[in-house]
Write an enzyme that holds these catalytic residues in place. Structure first.
Site, mmCIF file in Angstrom:
data_model
loop_
_atom_site.group_PDB
_atom_site.id
_atom_site.type_symbol
_atom_site.label_atom_id
_atom_site.label_comp_id
_atom_site.label_asym_id
_atom_site.label_seq_id
_atom_site.Cartn_x
_atom_site.Cartn_y
_atom_site.Cartn_z
ATOM 1 N N SER A 72 16.991 27.369 64.740
ATOM 2 C CA SER A 72 18.318 26.913 64.329
ATOM 3 C C SER A 72 18.597 25.507 64.843
ATOM 4 O O SER A 72 19.117 24.661 64.113
ATOM 5 C CB SER A 72 19.383 27.882 64.846
ATOM 6 O OG SER A 72 20.682 27.417 64.541
ATOM 7 N N TRP A 127 16.533 23.153 62.830
ATOM 8 C CA TRP A 127 17.070 23.023 61.472
ATOM 9 C C TRP A 127 18.141 21.946 61.421
ATOM 10 O O TRP A 127 18.276 21.238 60.418
ATOM 11 C CB TRP A 127 17.662 24.363 61.031
ATOM 12 C CG TRP A 127 18.311 24.336 59.671
ATOM 13 C CD1 TRP A 127 17.714 24.572 58.468
ATOM 14 C CD2 TRP A 127 19.688 24.052 59.379
ATOM 15 N NE1 TRP A 127 18.620 24.461 57.449
ATOM 16 C CE2 TRP A 127 19.847 24.136 57.974
ATOM 17 C CE3 TRP A 127 20.797 23.738 60.159
ATOM 18 C CZ2 TRP A 127 21.069 23.928 57.350
ATOM 19 C CZ3 TRP A 127 22.014 23.516 59.535
ATOM 20 C CH2 TRP A 127 22.144 23.618 58.150
ATOM 21 N N HIS A 128 18.905 21.804 62.515
ATOM 22 C CA HIS A 128 20.015 20.855 62.516
ATOM 23 C C HIS A 128 19.559 19.402 62.551
ATOM 24 O O HIS A 128 20.325 18.509 62.158
ATOM 25 C CB HIS A 128 20.946 21.131 63.701
ATOM 26 C CG HIS A 128 21.888 22.260 63.458
ATOM 27 N ND1 HIS A 128 21.546 23.581 63.661
ATOM 28 C CD2 HIS A 128 23.167 22.284 63.011
ATOM 29 C CE1 HIS A 128 22.569 24.348 63.345
ATOM 30 N NE2 HIS A 128 23.571 23.599 62.953
ATOM 31 N N GLY A 129 18.377 19.124 63.017
ATOM 32 C CA GLY A 129 17.952 17.733 63.032
ATOM 33 C C GLY A 129 16.654 17.519 63.774
ATOM 34 O O GLY A 129 16.231 18.332 64.603
ATOM 35 N N PHE A 150 22.405 16.954 57.807
ATOM 36 C CA PHE A 150 21.491 18.057 58.005
ATOM 37 C C PHE A 150 21.000 18.633 56.677
ATOM 38 O O PHE A 150 20.141 19.485 56.677
ATOM 39 C CB PHE A 150 22.156 19.169 58.828
ATOM 40 C CG PHE A 150 22.732 18.675 60.138
ATOM 41 C CD1 PHE A 150 22.015 17.800 60.923
ATOM 42 C CD2 PHE A 150 23.985 19.065 60.550
ATOM 43 C CE1 PHE A 150 22.538 17.332 62.119
ATOM 44 C CE2 PHE A 150 24.521 18.611 61.755
ATOM 45 C CZ PHE A 150 23.788 17.741 62.528
#
Length: 477
Positions: free
Chosen positions: A321, A324-326, A477
């Protein structure tokens, strides 16, 4: 095209009128929405529209091939092909530079200097969101949770529906595709509800998030020379900035979709009233949390196999997670911190303790609930420092500066007026915490004077604080 822009204020009424003028023809309605969605996306960068359409075409074909497969081996081939290509594009555009730079730094620490080739490309807006739309679809077809969609327009609209295209919520084919395939009828009640949610979303974005951003940007940019107390203020304001920004976008998206006759997944459920971290993650970015639960955590074994399996799988989903954000170590540390924060409830199996609304049977929380919410919020704010910082080093320097003697000094930024606005905002959220969104039912039982006075207060604040259009945080994102 931003939701909080003049261009969208012109675009959406045109789409709304054309859409409902053809309400007797489902094919025309869906075609109009697909064309509008393509135009909406092309306003960011028309070149990436081809990438979006390729992703749509890939998953459309893969879904049909999976369903028509003669055996599981053939079906799995098409599933893996779709996943690899989709994640390959996501990795190329979003993570290539990160991996190359990290590998170069590793070799440099080993005493080897290498020349690296970095990409100078713009990250396609919303690629993480529409990639996950497609992945959930092909996985659901493979798992026989849904039939493969044969209508290319309908499937394309599922992936590219403009309210959710660039920042979610991350929809499921099992939820949205059936709505696309049935006739929608205009509902005055739904339209009013949608407008109320859009109004609240704009208030969150323009009055809360954008005003907090002014101070947050300045404090994080000059944290080395500021008091620890000022940095605490900056971290707290960022917590409200990202909440107002992202949940504000979600409110506008859900309200816009409701005006068109669609019911999208709820993405936020008053997360800052959570009594533990597990509850926070059931209430924050719900569509992403549930996506990781259904398509990663459960396939990994979920909670089966004892504490070790639960701990391992929890760390995996939080690290993924974060990533996934960056493409930055700050997001990975942020994910790791949240995994650590949630560990006690995982180990002692208390993560399902707080499933009901806080103070469900009373107007105000009791002392224990106040302490629990305060502690959870403090942990969340601490983790947000890494999310907001430019690097892990900056985040650590920020935290070290907080825990200095300057923490006892009066903050250098005068934000009392903003604190008053946030208190007003959170009061409305508190009294509306049992509803789908904070002002869903507020003053509906009062006469028109009270109701419209409240609306005009919100509209007046939005107009007063409106200035230069600010991009939503989650667009990156």
């Amino acid at each position: 095209m931003l939701f909080n822009s003049l261009s969208f204020a012109i675009f959406f009424p045109i789409v709304f009128c054309l859409y409902w003028l053809t309400n007797r023809n489902l094919k025309w309605q869906n075609t109009i929405l697909l064309i509008a969605s393509c135009y909406f996306y092309s306003c960011w960068d028309w070149r990436f529209l081809f990438l979006l359409m390729f992703s749509i075409g890939l998953d459309y074909v893969s879904g049909i091939k999976i369903e028509n497969s003669k055996n599981n081996r053939e079906a799995k081939f098409w599933l893996v092909l779709s996943i690899v290509i989709n994640l390959g594009f996501l990795g190329f555009f979003k993570y290539y530079n990160f991996f190359i730079e990290s590998f170069s730094d590793f070799l440099l620490n080993m005493g080897l200097k290498v020349n690296i080739w970095l990409l100078n490309v713009i990250l396609p807006v919303g690629i993480s969101f529409y990639t996950f739309h497609g992945l959930s679809y092909v996985i659901d077809v493979y798992k026989k949770r849904i039939k493969a969609e044969r209508n290319f327009v309908d499937y394309s609209l599922f992936v590219s529906f403009f309210p959710l295209l660039v920042a979610g919520p991350i929809e499921r084919a099992t939820h949205l595709l059936p709505q696309i395939k049935v006739q929608r009828k205009f509902s005055y009640e739904n339209a009013v509800s949608g407008l109320r949610q859009i109004l609240w979303g704009l208030f969150k974005k323009i009055v809360i998030a954008d005003q907090c951003a002014i101070y947050v940007n300045e404090i994080f940019a000059h944290h080395h020379g500021l008091y620890g107390s000022t940095l605490v203020v900056g971290a707290i304001l960022f917590a409200f900035q990202i909440y107002g920004d992202f949940s504000g976008y979600s409110d506008i998206a859900l309200g816009t979709a409701r005006l068109l006759g669609f019911d999208l997944l709820k993405n936020f459920n008053y997360p800052y009233f959570s009594r533990d971290i597990a509850e926070f993650w059931r209430r924050w970015h719900i569509s992403l949390s549930s996506w990781f639960r259904d398509y990663l955590y459960i396939p990994l074994g979920g909670s089966n196999g004892g504490n070790w399996m639960r701990i391992r799988n929890t760390f995996i989903i939080f690290l993924v997670s974060g990533f996934w954000h960056g493409a930055n170590w700050t997001f990975i540390v942020w994910g790791l911190l949240n995994a650590l924060f949630i560990m006690p409830s995982i180990i002692f199996k208390t993560n399902r303790n707080n499933l009901n609304v806080v103070a469900a049977d009373s107007l105000f929380p009791n002392f224990k609930e106040i302490l629990m919410m305060g502690f959870t919020f403090a942990l969340t704010v601490f983790a947000w420092i890494f999310f907001r910082a430019d690097s892990v080093g900056d985040a650590l320097a920020y935290i070290r500066r907080i825990f200095s003697f300057s923490l006892l000094k009066y903050p250098q930024k005068d934000v009392l007026w903003l604190v008053a606005v946030i208190l007003f905002f959170m009061s409305i959220e508190w009294f509306g915490r049992k509803d789908n969104f904070a002002i869903e039912k507020i003053y509906l039982d009062k006469n028109r004077f009270f109701r419209w006075t409240f609306y005009y207060i919100l509209i007046g604040a939005i107009i007063y604080f409106s200035g230069e259009e600010q991009v939503f945080i989650y667009f990156q994102f």
